[in-house]
Write an enzyme that holds these catalytic residues in place. Structure first.
Site, PDB file in Angstrom:
ATOM      1  N   ARG A  48      -4.089   3.936  -1.637  1.00  0.00           N
ATOM      2  CA  ARG A  48      -3.804   3.697  -0.230  1.00  0.00           C
ATOM      3  C   ARG A  48      -5.086   3.217   0.445  1.00  0.00           C
ATOM      4  O   ARG A  48      -6.165   3.780   0.218  1.00  0.00           O
ATOM      5  CB  ARG A  48      -3.294   4.977   0.461  1.00  0.00           C
ATOM      6  CG  ARG A  48      -1.895   5.381   0.010  1.00  0.00           C
ATOM      7  CD  ARG A  48      -0.861   4.411   0.544  1.00  0.00           C
ATOM      8  NE  ARG A  48       0.499   4.687   0.085  1.00  0.00           N
ATOM      9  CZ  ARG A  48       1.066   4.121  -0.966  1.00  0.00           C
ATOM     10  NH1 ARG A  48       0.378   3.252  -1.702  1.00  0.00           N
ATOM     11  NH2 ARG A  48       2.311   4.387  -1.293  1.00  0.00           N
TER      12      ARG A  48
ATOM     13  N   HIS B 297      -1.904  -6.147  -3.068  1.00  0.00           N
ATOM     14  CA  HIS B 297      -0.973  -5.017  -3.226  1.00  0.00           C
ATOM     15  C   HIS B 297       0.029  -5.286  -4.356  1.00  0.00           C
ATOM     16  O   HIS B 297       1.253  -5.229  -4.171  1.00  0.00           O
ATOM     17  CB  HIS B 297      -0.233  -4.733  -1.922  1.00  0.00           C
ATOM     18  CG  HIS B 297       0.247  -3.305  -1.825  1.00  0.00           C
ATOM     19  ND1 HIS B 297       0.255  -2.595  -0.653  1.00  0.00           N
ATOM     20  CD2 HIS B 297       0.740  -2.455  -2.764  1.00  0.00           C
ATOM     21  CE1 HIS B 297       0.724  -1.382  -0.862  1.00  0.00           C
ATOM     22  NE2 HIS B 297       1.034  -1.275  -2.155  1.00  0.00           N
TER      23      HIS B 297
END
Length: 312
Positions: free
Chosen positions: A227, A275
């Site tokens: 994250r 990502h």
């Protein structure tokens, strides 16, 4: 009565997920009605939830037995005050395998210092720059859940010395496990390559900051496919600038997509990937969702239920 399953995702994902979900429901011998719009929320039994989808208020779904998240991370939904239904996070083989492959690839890249040769095709023979063997390199992993454990065991299988830290004590073959504040300091102090795979909670936000980055061996590498907000960006840039860190490979960011003017893009010691480390794949995710619906229809416990108090 046939259960109604609402796909609450982006419209362009419906044509991709609908056939995968229908196939998985059929394989699980479930006669369910799969829809992507609910005229009457009170008729919905299960919500297949994408945090980028249209639902922010769960209170009209009074019959809903479970919200089945399509992402491994739940920080964007777990604190929603309207959510009263059980919340299940996504844990599936596709996510796990994708994360293992990403982390192993970038660990080997930095362990072997491949960039030195790939980026310096200049006619200079650098044959004296031998990397250590895997057995001589310590890799630290913060977060020993499903993904962290799988990554750690894959790296241990290649011979690396793997040290892992988690918020609660763990015992995982091939990984020297630690927990608690002192355990965190010990893992950071040994980690020549550090991988972040923690969930994002109030306790883990900016877990890599000026103090903790300073505990890493000089010249360490940070890999973050977990994250974005696990890292204080300002402290990371300072650590890269003063030589504390050799490189940072980042797949996740506090703001996504990463703004074009962000300093990470142009920094010579930062690798940005968009990502992609562990992307939810419709076929494997659909099987996990179908299994949870099967369990719900039979009154069995759901898989991967989120602990609201812990935030994951």
């Amino acid at each position: 009565m046939r259960p109604t399953v609402l796909f609450a995702g982006r419209p362009d994902d419906w044509p991709v997920y609908a056939p995968a979900l229908r196939a998985a429901l059929k394989a699980a011998e479930l006669d369910a009605e799969l829809v992507h719009h609910a005229d009457d929320p009170a008729r919905v039994d299960y919500i297949v939830f994408d945090p980028n989808g249209p639902i922010t208020d769960f209170s009209p779904f009074v019959r809903c037995k479970a919200v089945l998240n399509l992402w491994a991370g739940v920080e964007r939904i777990v604190t929603n005050p309207t959510l009263s239904q059980p919340l299940c996070r996504m844990v599936d083989d596709g996510l796990r395998q994708g994360m293992v492959e990403y982390c192993v690839a970038h660990c080997l890249r930095h362990h072997l210092d491949i960039d030195r040769h790939v980026l310096n095709q200049d006619g200079v023979w650098r044959g004296s720059d031998l990397p250590p063997l895997a057995t001589e390199r310590t890799i630290g992993i913060l977060g020993l859940g499903q993904l962290g454990a799988a990554v750690g065991q894959a790296l241990a299988g290649l011979g690396f010395d793997v040290a892992g830290w988690s918020q609660s004590p763990k015992d995982i073959a091939g990984i020297a496990c630690a927990s608690g504040p002192e355990g965190l300091n010990q893992v950071l102090g040994r980690a020549e390559i550090l991988i972040l795979l923690l969930p994002l909670t109030d306790r883990t936000r900016h877990i890599l900051n000026a103090r903790t980055l300073d505990l890493l061996p000089r010249g360490a590498v940070v890999i973050n496919p977990g994250r974005g907000a696990l890292i204080d960006d300002t402290a990371l840039l300072e650590a890269l600038g003063n030589g504390r860190l050799r490189h940072a490979t980042l797949d996740v960011f506090t703001t996504e997509p990463l703004p074009p003017d962000h300093p990470f893009w142009a920094h010579p010691q930062v690798t940005v990937t968009p990502h992609i480390a562990a992307v939810t794949r419709p076929e494997s995710a659909a099987r996990v969702i179908a299994e949870n619906i099967r369990r719900g229809e039979r009154g069995e416990p759901f898989l991967h239920v989120v602990d609201r108090a812990r935030g994951y």
